[in-house]
Design a protein around this motif. Structure first.
Motif, PDB file in Angstrom:
ATOM      1  N   THR B 121       0.816  -1.201   0.000  1.00 40.72           N
ATOM      2  CA  THR B 121       0.000   0.000   0.000  1.00 40.72           C
ATOM      3  C   THR B 121       0.858   1.262   0.000  1.00 40.72           C
ATOM      4  OG1 THR B 121      -0.106  -0.125   2.407  1.00 40.72           O
ATOM      5  CG2 THR B 121      -1.938  -1.101   1.203  1.00 40.72           C
ATOM      6  N   GLY B 122       2.147   1.115   0.299  1.00 36.75           N
ATOM      7  CA  GLY B 122       3.048   2.267   0.325  1.00 36.75           C
ATOM      8  C   GLY B 122       2.705   3.255   1.428  1.00 36.75           C
ATOM      9  N   GLN B 123       2.125   2.765   2.505  1.00 36.66           N
ATOM     10  CA  GLN B 123       1.763   3.659   3.606  1.00 36.66           C
ATOM     11  C   GLN B 123       1.786   2.889   4.918  1.00 36.66           C
ATOM     12  OE1 GLN B 123      -2.346   4.673   2.558  1.00 36.66           O
ATOM     13  NE2 GLN B 123      -3.048   2.897   3.708  1.00 36.66           N
ATOM     14  N   THR B 126      -2.906   0.536   9.438  1.00 34.31           N
ATOM     15  CA  THR B 126      -3.368   0.149  10.771  1.00 34.31           C
ATOM     16  C   THR B 126      -4.027  -1.214  10.619  1.00 34.31           C
ATOM     17  OG1 THR B 126      -5.498   1.174  10.381  1.00 34.31           O
ATOM     18  CG2 THR B 126      -3.807   2.544  11.430  1.00 34.31           C
ATOM     19  N   ILE B 127      -4.376  -1.832  11.739  1.00 33.29           N
ATOM     20  CA  ILE B 127      -5.049  -3.126  11.626  1.00 33.29           C
ATOM     21  C   ILE B 127      -6.371  -2.942  10.855  1.00 33.29           C
ATOM     22  CG2 ILE B 127      -6.244  -3.048  13.894  1.00 33.29           C
ATOM     23  CD1 ILE B 127      -4.627  -6.207  12.479  1.00 33.29           C
ATOM     24  N   GLN B 128      -6.988  -1.771  11.025  1.00 29.87           N
ATOM     25  CA  GLN B 128      -8.248  -1.528  10.306  1.00 29.87           C
ATOM     26  C   GLN B 128      -8.033  -1.468   8.792  1.00 29.87           C
ATOM     27  OE1 GLN B 128      -7.338   0.099  13.042  1.00 29.87           O
ATOM     28  NE2 GLN B 128      -9.083   0.421  14.406  1.00 29.87           N
ATOM     29  N   SER B 129      -7.021  -0.696   8.362  1.00 32.64           N
ATOM     30  CA  SER B 129      -6.845  -0.590   6.913  1.00 32.64           C
ATOM     31  C   SER B 129      -6.361  -1.920   6.338  1.00 32.64           C
ATOM     32  CB  SER B 129      -5.907   0.565   6.549  1.00 32.64           C
ATOM     33  OG  SER B 129      -4.643   0.405   7.138  1.00 32.64           O
ATOM     34  N   ARG B 130      -5.657  -2.701   7.178  1.00 34.63           N
ATOM     35  CA  ARG B 130      -5.238  -4.042   6.764  1.00 34.63           C
ATOM     36  C   ARG B 130      -6.480  -4.909   6.514  1.00 34.63           C
ATOM     37  NH1 ARG B 130      -3.320  -7.731   4.587  1.00 34.63           N
ATOM     38  NH2 ARG B 130      -1.518  -8.978   5.143  1.00 34.63           N
ATOM     39  N   ILE B 131      -7.411  -4.851   7.443  1.00 38.03           N
ATOM     40  CA  ILE B 131      -8.639  -5.646   7.317  1.00 38.03           C
ATOM     41  C   ILE B 131      -9.439  -5.181   6.096  1.00 38.03           C
ATOM     42  CG2 ILE B 131     -10.874  -6.141   8.434  1.00 38.03           C
ATOM     43  CD1 ILE B 131      -9.334  -6.125  11.123  1.00 38.03           C
ATOM     44  N   GLN B 132      -9.416  -3.871   5.843  1.00 35.57           N
ATOM     45  CA  GLN B 132     -10.113  -3.380   4.644  1.00 35.57           C
ATOM     46  C   GLN B 132      -9.528  -4.022   3.387  1.00 35.57           C
ATOM     47  OE1 GLN B 132      -9.906   0.959   5.019  1.00 35.57           O
ATOM     48  NE2 GLN B 132     -12.103   0.957   5.550  1.00 35.57           N
ATOM     49  N   GLU B 325      11.360  -7.645   6.887  1.00 32.55           N
ATOM     50  CA  GLU B 325      10.774  -8.078   8.144  1.00 32.55           C
ATOM     51  C   GLU B 325      11.692  -7.830   9.340  1.00 32.55           C
ATOM     52  OE1 GLU B 325      10.944 -12.721   8.258  1.00 32.55           O
ATOM     53  OE2 GLU B 325      10.363 -12.018   6.272  1.00 32.55           O
ATOM     54  N   GLN B 326      12.966  -7.551   9.063  1.00 30.68           N
ATOM     55  CA  GLN B 326      13.839  -7.260  10.191  1.00 30.68           C
ATOM     56  C   GLN B 326      13.795  -5.778  10.557  1.00 30.68           C
ATOM     57  OE1 GLN B 326      16.909  -9.539   7.951  1.00 30.68           O
ATOM     58  NE2 GLN B 326      17.673  -9.892  10.018  1.00 30.68           N
ATOM     59  N   LEU B 327      13.187  -4.987   9.697  1.00 37.94           N
ATOM     60  CA  LEU B 327      13.116  -3.559   9.964  1.00 37.94           C
ATOM     61  C   LEU B 327      11.976  -3.280  10.909  1.00 37.94           C
ATOM     62  CD1 LEU B 327      13.571  -2.011   6.423  1.00 37.94           C
ATOM     63  CD2 LEU B 327      15.163  -1.904   8.342  1.00 37.94           C
ATOM     64  N   GLU B 328      12.227  -2.512  11.913  1.00 43.23           N
ATOM     65  CA  GLU B 328      11.163  -2.194  12.839  1.00 43.23           C
ATOM     66  C   GLU B 328      10.045  -1.445  12.109  1.00 43.23           C
ATOM     67  OE1 GLU B 328      12.254  -0.472  16.496  1.00 43.23           O
ATOM     68  OE2 GLU B 328      10.166  -0.541  17.155  1.00 43.23           O
ATOM     69  N   GLY B 329       8.803  -1.860  12.400  1.00 40.23           N
ATOM     70  CA  GLY B 329       7.668  -1.162  11.821  1.00 40.23           C
ATOM     71  C   GLY B 329       7.323  -1.584  10.406  1.00 40.23           C
ATOM     72  N   TYR B 330       8.045  -2.607   9.890  1.00 36.21           N
ATOM     73  CA  TYR B 330       7.699  -3.156   8.581  1.00 36.21           C
ATOM     74  C   TYR B 330       6.849  -4.384   8.781  1.00 36.21           C
ATOM     75  CZ  TYR B 330      10.397  -0.645   5.054  1.00 36.21           C
ATOM     76  OH  TYR B 330      10.866   0.290   4.171  1.00 36.21           O
ATOM     77  N   SER B 331       5.766  -4.518   8.023  1.00 35.02           N
ATOM     78  CA  SER B 331       4.975  -5.730   8.132  1.00 35.02           C
ATOM     79  C   SER B 331       5.684  -6.850   7.393  1.00 35.02           C
ATOM     80  CB  SER B 331       3.605  -5.528   7.514  1.00 35.02           C
ATOM     81  OG  SER B 331       2.994  -6.783   7.354  1.00 35.02           O
ATOM     82  N   PRO B 332       5.834  -8.016   8.052  1.00 34.94           N
ATOM     83  CA  PRO B 332       6.425  -9.154   7.357  1.00 34.94           C
ATOM     84  C   PRO B 332       5.478  -9.715   6.288  1.00 34.94           C
ATOM     85  CG  PRO B 332       5.767  -9.796   9.576  1.00 34.94           C
ATOM     86  CD  PRO B 332       5.493  -8.328   9.437  1.00 34.94           C
ATOM     87  N   ALA B 333       4.199  -9.389   6.374  1.00 33.12           N
ATOM     88  CA  ALA B 333       3.257  -9.864   5.370  1.00 33.12           C
ATOM     89  C   ALA B 333       3.471  -9.027   4.120  1.00 33.12           C
ATOM     90  CB  ALA B 333       1.829  -9.710   5.866  1.00 33.12           C
TER      91      ALA B 333
END
Lengths: 214, 336
Positions: B121-123, B126-132, B325-333
């Motif tokens: 998404t390049g942004q 949040t868990i909400q936007s992930r669920i969207q 995934e080793q970077l803090e704040g990066y989603s591994p997904a």
């Protein structure tokens, strides 16, 4: 076995019913040689017998029904009573009896007085499984209502508890080996005796759908 | 008798996972009943894993009601969030055991990783936007609004499952397995063979799923009622990881790496609903959004070639940059 008296009784019932619906095939009501009349143990309506452990046959998908008879013939499923009966059945007998039983209603088993706590435990296992012990929910493969997913997954809701227990034990011990891909054996192997009795008790309380299998 | 064992396992589990053991050890059956010698499932459940609270622990109050609604939406999306779904899927079809199962992208592991930056998404999602995103792609639907009843209930269910888990930590069992590249190049023909022998009994001869009394008992793997071309499952590597740990249903861990890749490639070589980001042409959409392990607008041969190119470029880049995934704040997904 009081099958003779029972048969006469059945015969009268069949004649009464036959004016309304198509008569059941003679393999069910009369039998043929070593193939003892199915009705004497499974009933004309396929309700089976809870005490004797004769299974409910109502609403078995015809393909699953035919597969079981073929498996008895082939020896991948064995039973002292059913094996000789299956051996004596022709393709036509299998087809006509399967079609008849598939169209019968499937009520809950009549002999189901089990402790409510046991039933609740069985219900939880059927709906949620126990993944921490590699047990997937029964109702994922046998459908959310336990009434099966044709053609390969038979209904288990409304089945007599004694029969369900015997089959789960048979898979667990390796006596029954006819399930595709070992799907059912893998489940049964991870069940405890307590699991088996509670889930069988719960399943017997289900099964209220009125009409035939689609 | 079993308690001490439970606690010992729990103590071991504490390496890195704070709070996962605040609750009593798992029921005695866990250690006792599993027949060690005969257990047919190869993916052993690592006792060091985080355990979400049991369903019976859902509080009987307003909060509990939201948890329960969220669970119902997650398990039976077709009924509880029908208006937001454009295919035949339920969320739990790809997140097994109602979103609890390790290696099935469990919700307890997901919840604690957001907000996170995602390449897709390049942004910051949040868990909400992930669920969207899940609704848009995996469910081929229309996402519920951030303040909708459905979204609130879903987030509440995720949150409750993560009770006691540390935030910002990638827990064991998060996401799907990464299946090592197999010895032979994945091949559709071999994959078809794997499919016919292991999957068709449930998902149908043509991947169409099987319905019982009007509802999908076994979900479709391709075609109009399946996930769309933007969903994470359309990636061959992601699908191979899901399949190896979880399929055939009840027999997770029995396929080889090669079989998992082959059948994932076969599954994802079929038609499915269009990527909602489609613009212009398939080639343009591919170049913009599908620089990944997938067959969107590519033949299997083109995919193999592009992966080889990526692998060469990747090895050079890996030396200088840590994996996302080793970077803090990066989603591994990577995707969804």
């Amino acid at each position: 076995m009081r099958s003779a008296t029972r048969l006469i009784f059945m015969g009268t019932m069949v004649m009464a019913a036959s004016t309304a619906a198509a008569a059941p095939p003679s393999i069910i009501t009369q039998g043929k040689g070593a193939a003892i009349a199915c009705a004497s143990c499974h009933g004309v309506d396929g309700a089976g017998n809870a005490q004797a452990g004769f299974p409910v046959l109502a609403q078995l998908p015809p393909a699953h029904f035919a597969k079981q008879i073929a498996d008895f013939k082939a020896g991948t499923r064995t039973h002292p009573i059913m094996t000789p009966i299956a051996m004596a059945m022709s393709a036509e007998d299998i087809e006509s009896s399967a079609r008849h039983y598939a169209s019968q209603a499937r009520p809950k088993s009549e002999a189901t007085t089990v402790d409510p706590a046991v039933i609740a435990r069985g219900k939880n296992l059927a709906i949620n499984g126990a993944w921490d012990r590699h047990v997937p929910p029964c109702f994922k493969c046998h459908a959310v209502d336990g009434l099966g997913v044709a053609p390969a997954f038979p209904p288990i809701a409304g089945q007599h508890a004694a029969y369900t227990v015997s089959q789960l034990q048979a898979w667990k011990t390796g006596a029954r080996t006819n399930d595709p891909q070992k799907l059912m054996k893998t489940v049964a192997e991870n069940l405890t005796d307590d699991d088996i009795h509670s889930v069988a008790g719960y399943l017997a309380t289900l099964g209220t759908r009125e009409k035939g299998n689609e | 008798m079993n308690k001490p064992i439970g606690y010992v396992l729990c103590a071991l589990a504490l390496g890195g996972i704070v709070g996962g053991c605040g609750k009593p050890p798992p029921p005695p059956e866990t250690t006792e009943a599993a027949p060690a010698a005969t257990a047919p499932v190869a993916v052993a459940v690592d006792p060091a894993r985080f355990t979400p609270p049991a369903e019976s622990e859902i509080p009987k109050n307003e909060f509990g009601e939201a948890v329960l609604l969220g669970k119902n939406i997650f398990v039976n999306t077709q009924q509880y969030a029908k208006g937001f779904v454009g295919n035949g899927m339920n969320c739990a079809n790809c997140h097994l055991d109602n979103g609890r199962k390790a290696d099935s992208a469990p919700l307890w592991a997901a919840y604690v990783l957001y907000p996170a930056y995602r390449q897709k998404t390049g942004q910051i999602d949040t868990i909400q936007s992930r669920i969207q995103g899940c609704f848009l792609y995996s469910m081929n639907g229309k996402p519920p609004a951030l303040d909708s009843k459905e979204m609130t209930a879903l987030v509440t269910y995720h949150y409750w499952l993560a009770k006691g888990a540390p935030t910002g930590v990638k827990l064991p069992g998060q996401g799907y397995l990464k299946v090592p590249k197999p010895a032979q190049k994945p091949e559709i023909a071999r994959g078809r063979n794997v499919y016919e022998n292991n999957c068709a009994i449930c998902h149908g001869a043509n991947g169409e799923g099987i319905k019982a009394r009007g509802e999908y008992a076994f979900p479709p793997l391709w075609g109009k009622d399946s996930f769309n071309w933007g969903a994470g499952m359309h990636r061959v590597d992601t699908a191979a990881g899901f399949i190896q740990a979880n399929m055939p249903y009840g027999l997770g861990g029995t396929l080889s790496d090669q079989e998992a890749w082959d059948v994932a490639l076969f599954m994802n070589s079929h038609e499915r609903p269009q990527d909602p980001r489609f613009s212009g042409s398939v080639a343009q959409t591919r170049d913009k959004h599908h620089d990944e392990n997938c067959l969107y607008g590519r033949t299997p041969e083109e995919l193999a070639a592009s992966l080889e190119k990526q692998a060469e470029a990747g090895t050079a880049a890996e030396k200088t940059k840590p994996a996302p995934e080793q970077l803090e704040g990066y989603s591994p997904a990577i995707s969804h």
